[in-house]
Design an enzyme around this catalytic site. Structure first.
Site, short mmCIF file in Angstrom:
data_model
loop_
_atom_site.label_atom_id
_atom_site.label_comp_id
_atom_site.label_asym_id
_atom_site.label_seq_id
_atom_site.Cartn_x
_atom_site.Cartn_y
_atom_site.Cartn_z
N ASP A 13 0.82 -1.23 0.00
CA ASP A 13 0.00 0.00 0.00
C ASP A 13 0.85 1.27 0.00
OD1 ASP A 13 -2.27 -1.70 0.31
OD2 ASP A 13 -1.80 -1.83 2.44
N GLU A 14 2.02 1.24 -0.60
CA GLU A 14 2.89 2.42 -0.62
C GLU A 14 2.49 3.42 -1.69
OE1 GLU A 14 3.97 -0.65 -1.16
OE2 GLU A 14 5.29 -1.25 0.48
N LYS A 16 2.11 2.15 -5.07
CA LYS A 16 2.73 1.64 -6.30
C LYS A 16 1.83 1.90 -7.51
CE LYS A 16 2.93 -2.45 -4.60
NZ LYS A 16 2.61 -2.11 -3.21
N GLY A 40 -4.06 -4.68 -4.04
CA GLY A 40 -5.07 -3.71 -4.49
C GLY A 40 -4.44 -2.36 -4.76
N HIS A 41 -4.79 -1.78 -5.88
CA HIS A 41 -4.29 -0.46 -6.25
C HIS A 41 -5.47 0.48 -6.38
CE1 HIS A 41 -0.48 -1.98 -7.36
NE2 HIS A 41 -0.72 -2.28 -8.60
N GLN A 223 1.99 -5.90 -3.39
CA GLN A 223 2.29 -6.08 -1.96
C GLN A 223 3.58 -5.34 -1.58
OE1 GLN A 223 2.35 -10.35 -2.35
NE2 GLN A 223 0.30 -10.43 -1.53
P1 IMP Z 1 -2.43 -12.86 2.19
O1 IMP Z 1 -1.48 -12.40 1.14
O2 IMP Z 1 -3.87 -12.55 1.87
O3 IMP Z 1 -2.22 -14.29 2.56
O4 IMP Z 1 -2.12 -12.02 3.52
C1 IMP Z 1 -0.88 -12.12 4.20
C2 IMP Z 1 -0.47 -10.78 4.77
O5 IMP Z 1 -0.13 -9.89 3.70
C3 IMP Z 1 -1.57 -10.06 5.55
O6 IMP Z 1 -0.97 -9.30 6.57
C4 IMP Z 1 -2.19 -9.14 4.52
O7 IMP Z 1 -2.83 -8.02 5.08
C5 IMP Z 1 -0.94 -8.72 3.75
N1 IMP Z 1 -1.18 -8.31 2.37
C6 IMP Z 1 -1.42 -9.11 1.31
N2 IMP Z 1 -1.53 -8.39 0.20
C7 IMP Z 1 -1.34 -7.10 0.54
C8 IMP Z 1 -1.29 -5.87 -0.19
O8 IMP Z 1 -1.45 -5.80 -1.40
N3 IMP Z 1 -1.06 -4.75 0.55
C9 IMP Z 1 -0.86 -4.79 1.89
N4 IMP Z 1 -0.88 -5.91 2.60
C10 IMP Z 1 -1.11 -7.06 1.93
#
Ligand code: IMP
Length: 427
Positions: A13-14, A16, A40-41, A223
């Site tokens: 969530d920086e 990107k 998510g963007h 991510q």
């Molecule tokens: P998962 O990828 O859904 O298995 O989640 C694992 C960890 O990564 C959790 O802390 C999520 O909140 C975090 N996470 C996964 N995708 C994102 C992203 O795009 N942005 C921020 N955190 C993410």
């Protein structure tokens, strides 16, 4: 060597998406290389506001190719929904292509994500529950189904016959949950295959041809680096394979690492995190809440809507991610969110068991014991949203950016002062 990578340098969530939306101007191909619709963007441009989870942020340039590489896990229902929504709002997807080698996310992955999180109890990771972790686990365990399989019903049937009984056994025997019905699942995914067929290609050879022609290719990360399974805050990480680090980009797109010429690291001017796990500079107080709500786009997850945990800029964690990514230049985002603070803290080191350290500890027990060492910076208390030149920023904002640059140990090439494409300072 015309490929360059854009990565998230913190916990995701920086910003990107907004940087890719801008940097895509210089590229002929924009390609996503890892994760799934857990990412998510949010993009705000001349066409409006869009939340994308799978489609690369370059889709708003009609003349450019947008690719979803082999390293991405695809939930076909989510991809089709995103395609339909974009088309309905006048954004063409005719130049969007999905790798035939990309893994497919199936309904049992989502069910298992939910059940596994529940079983972890207090140690829950706080996943997005999109099923992406379990889908990557199946990929590595050689139980995955790929996009190419969806185009060949016989191949899909054979794979599902092998995989589904095992998945159902886990659902029923381990979790006391309902099994999934074979024919229903098979029919639904054959149908997805028919709908997605026009988009499925060998994307790796498209990228190779572009590179051979000397075109610029932007490899879009998802991510954040501190969520990487090797470098990140394990086990509070994501399961993406390939990694969200820059090193994952060539694997997730199907080219060699020698094709990559630069790595742009995107860093927020403060820190946020969604999900569980240590976050040394977290502000669990009113200041954290102000950071969350300040600015034109408050800090709530683009995928889950969860409030993001907020804290001051962490120079130790961010410098570490410059190192593990080989970042050649940084983009600092959301500087405008700090506009109204009379004083701004920056973490320049940690204190661990009475000793000052400047390295990022490997274990969660150590990381949860560190105390951030803060230095205080005078706030600028002036609006920066309309500033377009670095020298026009208030002096305090200039010195804040320069201090972060020192801590990162790489040049800050861009500073964003708002969510719109043009709210950017190029240095
Ligand atoms: P998962 O990828 O859904 O298995 O989640 C694992 C960890 O990564 C959790 O802390 C999520 O909140 C975090 N996470 C996964 N995708 C994102 C992203 O795009 N942005 C921020 N955190 C993410």
């Amino acid at each position: 060597m015309p490929a360059f990578v854009v990565i998230g340098g913190q916990w995701g969530d920086e910003g990107k998406g907004r940087m890719v939306d801008l940097l895509a101007q210089d590229a002929s191909i924009i390609a996503r290389y890892s994760a799934g619709d857990n990412a998510g963007h949010t993009i705000i441009n001349h066409m409006g506001k869009f939340a994308l989870h799978l489609v690369p942020a370059g889709i708003f340039y009609p003349e450019k190719l947008c690719l979803i590489g082999n390293g991405v896990v695809i939930n076909p229902a989510v991809l089709l929904d995103e395609i339909h929504q974009l088309e309905e709002r006048g954004v063409s997807t005719k130049n969007l292509f999905v790798s035939d080698r990309a893994q497919v996310l199936l309904p049992y992955h989502q069910v298992l994500d939910e059940l596994e999180e529940r079983a972890r109890g207090d140690a829950a990771i706080g996943t997005t529950k999109r099923g992406v972790g379990p889908a990557f686990v199946d990929k590595i365990a050689r139980r995955g189904i790929r996009m190419a399989d969806l185009l060949e019903p016989d191949a899909l049937r054979a794979r599902l016959e092998q995989v589904l009984p095992e998945k159902n056994a886990v659902l029923v025997k381990l979790y006391d949950a309902e099994p999934l019905e074979f024919e229903e699942l098979f029919d639904a995914f054959v149908e997805f295959g028919c709908e997605l067929k026009p988009y499925v290609r060998d994307t790796s050879s498209i990228v190779r041809d572009a590179i051979d022609n000397g075109e610029q290719v932007l490899l879009e990360g998802a991510q954040g680096s501190l969520l990487d399974v090797d470098a990140g805050t394990y086990p509070f990480v994501t399961s993406s394979a390939p990694s969200p680090l820059a090193a994952g980009a060539p694997v997730g797109i199907g080219i060699g690492p020698t094709q990559i010429e630069r790595v742009v690291g995107v860093y927020k001017a403060y820190m946020t995190r969604v999900g569980a796990g240590p976050m040394p500079t977290e502000l669990d107080d009113e200041t954290g809440d102000i950071l969350r709500r300040e600015g034109p786009a408050p800090e709530f997850g683009a995928t889950t809507g969860r409030p993001r945990r907020c804290g001051w800029f962490d120079g130790v964690a961010s410098r570490y991610s410059v190192r593990v990514n080989g970042v050649t230049g940084a983009a600092l985002t959301r500087l405008d969110v700090l506009d109204n603070f009379p004083a701004i803290e920056v973490c320049s080191a940690y204190e661990l068991d009475g000793n000052q350290i400047d390295s990022f500890p490997p274990t969660m027990t150590q990381l949860s014991r560190v105390r951030p060492v803060f230095e205080e910076h005078e706030g600028w208390q002036a609006a920066t949203a309309d500033v377009r030149k670095f020298d026009d920023l208030p002096k305090q904002a200039q010195s804040y950016v320069k201090r972060i640059e020192e801590l990162l140990g790489c040049p800050i090439e861009m500073v964003s002062v708002g969510p719109e494409r043009e709210q950017i300072i190029i240095r």
